[in-house]
Design an enzyme around this catalytic site. Structure first.
Site, mmCIF file in Angstrom:
data_model
loop_
_atom_site.group_PDB
_atom_site.id
_atom_site.type_symbol
_atom_site.label_atom_id
_atom_site.label_comp_id
_atom_site.label_asym_id
_atom_site.label_seq_id
_atom_site.Cartn_x
_atom_site.Cartn_y
_atom_site.Cartn_z
ATOM 1 N N LYS A 1 0.814 -1.268 -0.069
ATOM 2 C CA LYS A 1 -0.033 0.014 -0.056
ATOM 3 C C LYS A 1 0.873 1.191 -0.164
ATOM 4 O O LYS A 1 0.317 2.346 -0.476
ATOM 5 C CB LYS A 1 -0.718 0.024 1.381
ATOM 6 N N ASP B 1 -10.715 3.247 0.878
ATOM 7 C CA ASP B 1 -10.752 2.669 2.251
ATOM 8 C C ASP B 1 -11.614 3.885 3.038
ATOM 9 O O ASP B 1 -12.431 3.623 3.875
ATOM 10 C CB ASP B 1 -9.531 2.498 3.128
HETATM 11 P P1 NAP Z 1 -1.318 -2.258 10.103
HETATM 12 O O1 NAP Z 1 -1.020 -1.236 9.486
HETATM 13 O O2 NAP Z 1 -0.394 -3.469 10.285
HETATM 14 O O3 NAP Z 1 -1.606 -1.753 11.589
HETATM 15 C C1 NAP Z 1 -1.882 -2.743 12.571
HETATM 16 C C2 NAP Z 1 -2.228 -1.937 13.896
HETATM 17 O O4 NAP Z 1 -2.609 -2.893 15.023
HETATM 18 C C3 NAP Z 1 -1.316 -0.972 14.388
HETATM 19 O O5 NAP Z 1 -1.873 -0.094 15.204
HETATM 20 C C4 NAP Z 1 -0.508 -2.021 15.362
HETATM 21 O O6 NAP Z 1 0.247 -1.182 16.573
HETATM 22 C C5 NAP Z 1 -1.576 -2.633 15.902
HETATM 23 N N1 NAP Z 1 -0.989 -4.071 16.750
HETATM 24 C C6 NAP Z 1 -0.917 -5.217 15.569
HETATM 25 N N2 NAP Z 1 -0.498 -6.230 16.527
HETATM 26 C C7 NAP Z 1 -0.638 -5.706 17.748
HETATM 27 C C8 NAP Z 1 -0.425 -6.302 19.077
HETATM 28 N N3 NAP Z 1 0.104 -7.633 19.194
HETATM 29 N N4 NAP Z 1 -0.601 -5.559 20.234
HETATM 30 C C9 NAP Z 1 -1.014 -4.256 20.127
HETATM 31 N N5 NAP Z 1 -1.303 -3.655 18.821
HETATM 32 C C10 NAP Z 1 -0.981 -4.400 17.754
HETATM 33 O O7 NAP Z 1 -2.769 -2.888 9.634
HETATM 34 P P2 NAP Z 1 -3.973 -2.392 9.169
HETATM 35 O O8 NAP Z 1 -3.892 -2.458 7.583
HETATM 36 O O9 NAP Z 1 -4.079 -1.130 9.576
HETATM 37 O O10 NAP Z 1 -5.350 -3.128 9.396
HETATM 38 C C11 NAP Z 1 -5.703 -3.150 10.930
HETATM 39 C C12 NAP Z 1 -6.935 -4.194 10.874
HETATM 40 O O11 NAP Z 1 -7.829 -3.586 9.892
HETATM 41 C C13 NAP Z 1 -6.778 -5.443 10.533
HETATM 42 O O12 NAP Z 1 -7.761 -6.240 11.202
HETATM 43 C C14 NAP Z 1 -7.394 -5.440 9.031
HETATM 44 O O13 NAP Z 1 -7.946 -6.746 8.468
HETATM 45 C C15 NAP Z 1 -8.502 -4.404 9.117
HETATM 46 N N6 NAP Z 1 -9.021 -3.488 7.913
HETATM 47 C C16 NAP Z 1 -10.168 -4.005 7.513
HETATM 48 C C17 NAP Z 1 -10.564 -3.179 6.237
HETATM 49 C C18 NAP Z 1 -12.062 -3.275 6.065
HETATM 50 O O14 NAP Z 1 -12.339 -3.145 4.740
HETATM 51 N N7 NAP Z 1 -12.970 -3.768 6.653
HETATM 52 C C19 NAP Z 1 -9.782 -2.532 5.618
HETATM 53 C C20 NAP Z 1 -8.327 -2.460 6.091
HETATM 54 C C21 NAP Z 1 -7.935 -2.926 7.351
HETATM 55 P P3 NAP Z 1 1.694 -0.505 16.239
HETATM 56 O O15 NAP Z 1 1.199 1.080 15.441
HETATM 57 O O16 NAP Z 1 1.851 -0.370 17.734
HETATM 58 O O17 NAP Z 1 2.499 -1.618 15.590
#
Ligand code: NAP
Length: 270
Positions: A68, A105
């Site tokens: 992305k 998004d």
């Molecule tokens: P990302 O960029 O990898 O960000 C992940 C986030 O979760 C960060 O804030 C991270 O904290 C936190 N995190 C991950 N593992 C953790 C842990 N073990 N303990 C505490 N915090 C943790 O991922 P993303 O793309 O933003 O996606 C996040 C979620 O949204 C996913 O579940 C994804 O499937 C969902 N999503 C859904 C849609 C939809 O259309 N419904 C679209 C996009 C994403 P840090 O900042 O501290 O690393």
């Protein structure tokens, strides 16, 4: 005439639900086009775009992890996404052969809550990754009030609040929730295979709405806990379908049949 095509790219890509969604709509509308999933590694990304740029039957692609950010450097940013959300989830080939990057998004996130009057209202967001950026961008456009951003790394969260010019504070995950009209989980917590999201929802008022972006599982503990408290909820499939709908229109120049969302949702959870 060559059949037009679009696709979703990422690494891994087998888990993507995009082919199911776009395939359902293409079929429903009787459009003779293909939407496939394509495994593209980081090293292959420049060659991927170079090849697709030369293919006039290619309409575009959805972009998932881990591309992305990197894909932004390989497409034209005519909408200034780099300076706002800072990541793209869609690329579209236009008439002059250029490939334009965009992000659906934020629009997909906003659509299910468009009917709520959130202007000036306090909001809680959990997470500071890519999804949170799209959420915060949408919240700036809505003109919400104070935003409390909870994240494992609060410094990263503080940086995001500043980037989006939002008033509020960045706190660690175990902080007590403030009263808020909307709570959004934009972190990976609560997702299958990830740690649970442990929140005390008691400070939320009766009319609060809880929105979980996680869609696997669809009924997260956060949503179950919110429903037990009688709060309105929005699940992750709403945004997933919403962002896909905006991309579908860009690829195929047709509005997807959203009146068939119930059928589509059944397909996606099967
Ligand atoms: P990302 O960029 O990898 O960000 C992940 C986030 O979760 C960060 O804030 C991270 O904290 C936190 N995190 C991950 N593992 C953790 C842990 N073990 N303990 C505490 N915090 C943790 O991922 P993303 O793309 O933003 O996606 C996040 C979620 O949204 C996913 O579940 C994804 O499937 C969902 N999503 C859904 C849609 C939809 O259309 N419904 C679209 C996009 C994403 P840090 O900042 O501290 O690393």
């Amino acid at each position: 005439m060559t059949r037009s095509s679009a696709e979703v790219i990422g690494d891994p890509i087998a888990q993507s639900k995009s082919p199911l969604i776009h395939g359902f709509w293409l079929n429903a509308l009787g459009i003779d086009a293909e939407y496939r999933r394509t495994l593209v590694s980081e090293a292959e990304l420049p060659a991927f775009f170079a090849q697709r740029r030369a293919d006039p039957s290619w309409r575009g692609c959805n972009i998932t992890m881990p591309h992305k950010l990197a894909a932004l450097d390989l497409v034209e940013d005519r909408g200034g996404v780099r300076d706002t959300i800072g990541a793209i989830n869609t690329a579209v080939r236009v008439g002059d052969g250029a490939i334009i990057g965009t992000n659906t998004d934020a629009g997909g996130f906003y659509a299910p809550i468009a009917g709520l009057d959130l202007a000036g209202q306090p909001v809680v967001v959990i997470g500071a990754g890519g999804a949170a950026r799209a959420v915060l961008f949408a919240l700036t456009r809505i003109g919400v009030g104070r935003v409390t951003l909870l994240n494992r790394n609060p410094l990263k969260a503080a940086g995001l609040l500043a980037r989006f010019g939002l008033k509020g504070e960045a706190l660690p995950l175990n902080a007590k929730l403030p009263p808020a009209r909307l709570l959004v989980n934009a972190s990976s917590l609560g997702m299958a295979g990830q740690p649970p999201l442990a929140l005390d929802l008691n400070p939320l008022p009766e009319d609060a709405v809880v929105y979980d972006l996680v869609y696997s599982p669809l009924q997260t503990d956060l949503l179950a806990q919110s429903e037990m408290r009688g709060l309105d909820t929005v699940d992750g499939l709403e945004m997933l379908i919403g962002q896909a709908a905006l991309a579908f229109e860009l690829f195929f120049d047709a509005a997807p049949p959203r009146e068939r969302d119930d059928e589509l949702r059944e397909l996606l959870v099967a």
